[in-house]
Design an enzyme around this catalytic site. Structure first.
Site, mmCIF file in Angstrom:
data_model
loop_
_atom_site.group_PDB
_atom_site.id
_atom_site.type_symbol
_atom_site.label_atom_id
_atom_site.label_comp_id
_atom_site.label_asym_id
_atom_site.label_seq_id
_atom_site.Cartn_x
_atom_site.Cartn_y
_atom_site.Cartn_z
ATOM 1 N N HIS A 95 38.767 75.082 32.740
ATOM 2 C CA HIS A 95 38.971 76.151 31.700
ATOM 3 C C HIS A 95 39.162 77.404 31.387
ATOM 4 C CE1 HIS A 95 35.448 73.229 30.199
ATOM 5 N NE2 HIS A 95 36.575 72.441 29.437
ATOM 6 N N GLU A 98 38.226 80.827 31.341
ATOM 7 C CA GLU A 98 36.530 80.837 32.794
ATOM 8 C C GLU A 98 36.966 81.400 34.109
ATOM 9 O OE1 GLU A 98 34.727 77.611 32.349
ATOM 10 O OE2 GLU A 98 34.469 77.430 30.298
ATOM 11 N N HIS A 222 32.535 76.596 36.563
ATOM 12 C CA HIS A 222 32.557 77.650 34.819
ATOM 13 C C HIS A 222 31.763 78.777 34.662
ATOM 14 C CE1 HIS A 222 34.623 73.698 33.808
ATOM 15 N NE2 HIS A 222 34.033 73.073 34.421
ATOM 16 N N GLU A 295 28.074 76.754 36.275
ATOM 17 C CA GLU A 295 28.695 78.010 35.594
ATOM 18 C C GLU A 295 27.464 79.600 35.718
ATOM 19 O OE1 GLU A 295 29.498 77.306 32.393
ATOM 20 O OE2 GLU A 295 29.301 74.756 32.228
#
Length: 338
Positions: A95, A98, A222, A295
């Protein structure tokens, strides 16, 4: 009851973050020079390969929609030789916005190369494992997001489709693609899954790499939230019929092991919100590879969200040293899924 309500609030907040239209540039923070642009990533990888030719092999594994090279480093004590050692895959910046994930991947590369001569732990990892790192899987989107003066909140790649731009690469992989309300069919959506499975060149590059290699484990970086996610994202079931019990035990063990070392929360990906067509689900569901998603922090938008202050980059990335090295060490006990 408080913990249940908290989890529901977290899931709703996460879904809102994922599906929201990119915030107008005027409302975004100013772009920081602390992040590595795609060009700077490539320059950094070339420097590391030149400084450590005995440990690093650099290759171009494909190109983005706009033609930028997608580069990978292999770290091993014999990087030019395909040894019979377990292979581990780490990817970042699927992404675009990020950027902290690319910093984490580059930091990991630095630990493995700079620490080889001085750390017996790192030497054991590099001598017994082949580590493959793609620090920038979406260079087109990243470059677009970093073109100042302010961030654009951009998530997708830059491939046009029916009057809009961009496919969410982490909804474009070919396992349960388009199912379950975990992606969108509308090109204007931040969760646009693409016209078909692997319609984005960047996801085809990743697919082809995985199919060429024999990875025993994979990790997709991420942000944001501070969680360690394990499959599946497409279903709330702990172990659907297509997940072998041994794989379920493995991904849960790995997730909990990482979380115990970095202080994040280990949880099934769908506990945040339903996703479909993700790299993680595909790598496990189709290729049989134990795969996790980290994450990275911050945990909240108020703490910086996708764009934490430059002063936080070092603490965030260094805070994962024990967790990531431990993850790489587990490769010795994992079977080759092929």
């Amino acid at each position: 009851m408080g913990r249940v309500i908290g989890m529901r609030a977290l899931a709703i907040a996460g879904l809102a973050i994922a599906t929201a239209t990119p915030v107008a540039a005027a409302a975004q923070p100013r772009v920081s020079s602390a992040w590595h642009t795609p060009g700077e990533v490539r320059s950094q990888l070339r420097r590391v390969a030149a400084d450590h030719p005995d440990l690093v092999r650099l290759s171009v594994i494909g190109r983005s929609y706009q033609g930028q090279p997608i580069m990978m480093v292999k770290v091993s004590d014999h990087p030019e030789v395909d040894e019979s050692e377990p292979e581990v895959f780490v990817n970042a910046r699927i992404h675009a916005r990020e950027h902290i994930t690319t910093e984490q991947a580059l930091t990991l590369l630095g630990w493995l190369t700079n620490g080889y001569a001085s750390s017996s732990r790192i030497r054991r990892i590099v001598d017994t494992t082949e580590v493959y790192i793609v620090p920038d899987a979406n260079p087109d989107g990243a470059l677009f997001d970093l073109k100042g003066p302010r961030y654009k909140g951009w998530r997708k790649n830059r491939q046009p489709s029916r009057g809009a731009t961009g496919t969410d690469l982490n909804r474009n992989f070919g396992y349960h693609w388009g199912c379950c309300g975990g992606s969108d069919p509308w090109p204007s959506s931040n969760l646009f899954r693409g016209a078909k499975r692997f319609s984005a060149p960047e996801t085809r590059v990743m697919r082809d790499l995985v199919r060429r290699r024999h990875f025993v484990a994979a990790l997709s970086l991420h942000s944001y939230g501070g969680q360690v996610l394990y499959p599946y994202g497409y279903t709330m079931r702990d172990r659907p019929s297509d997940m072998p019990r041994a794989l379920e035990r493995t991904v849960k063990r790995l997730a909990r092991g990482i979380a115990s070392r970095n202080g994040y929360r280990a949880m099934q990906a769908s506990s945040l919100y339903i996703t479909s067509g993700s790299f993680m689900d595909w790598a496990l569901g189709v290729e049989g590879i134990p795969t996790l998603t980290i994450e990275l922090p911050p945990r909240t938008r108020s703490a910086g969200g996708f764009y934490p202050p430059a002063s936080r980059i070092g603490p965030i990335t260094s805070g994962n040293r024990s967790a990531l090295l431990w993850f790489l060490e587990q490769a010795q006990d994992l079977p080759d899924p092929s």
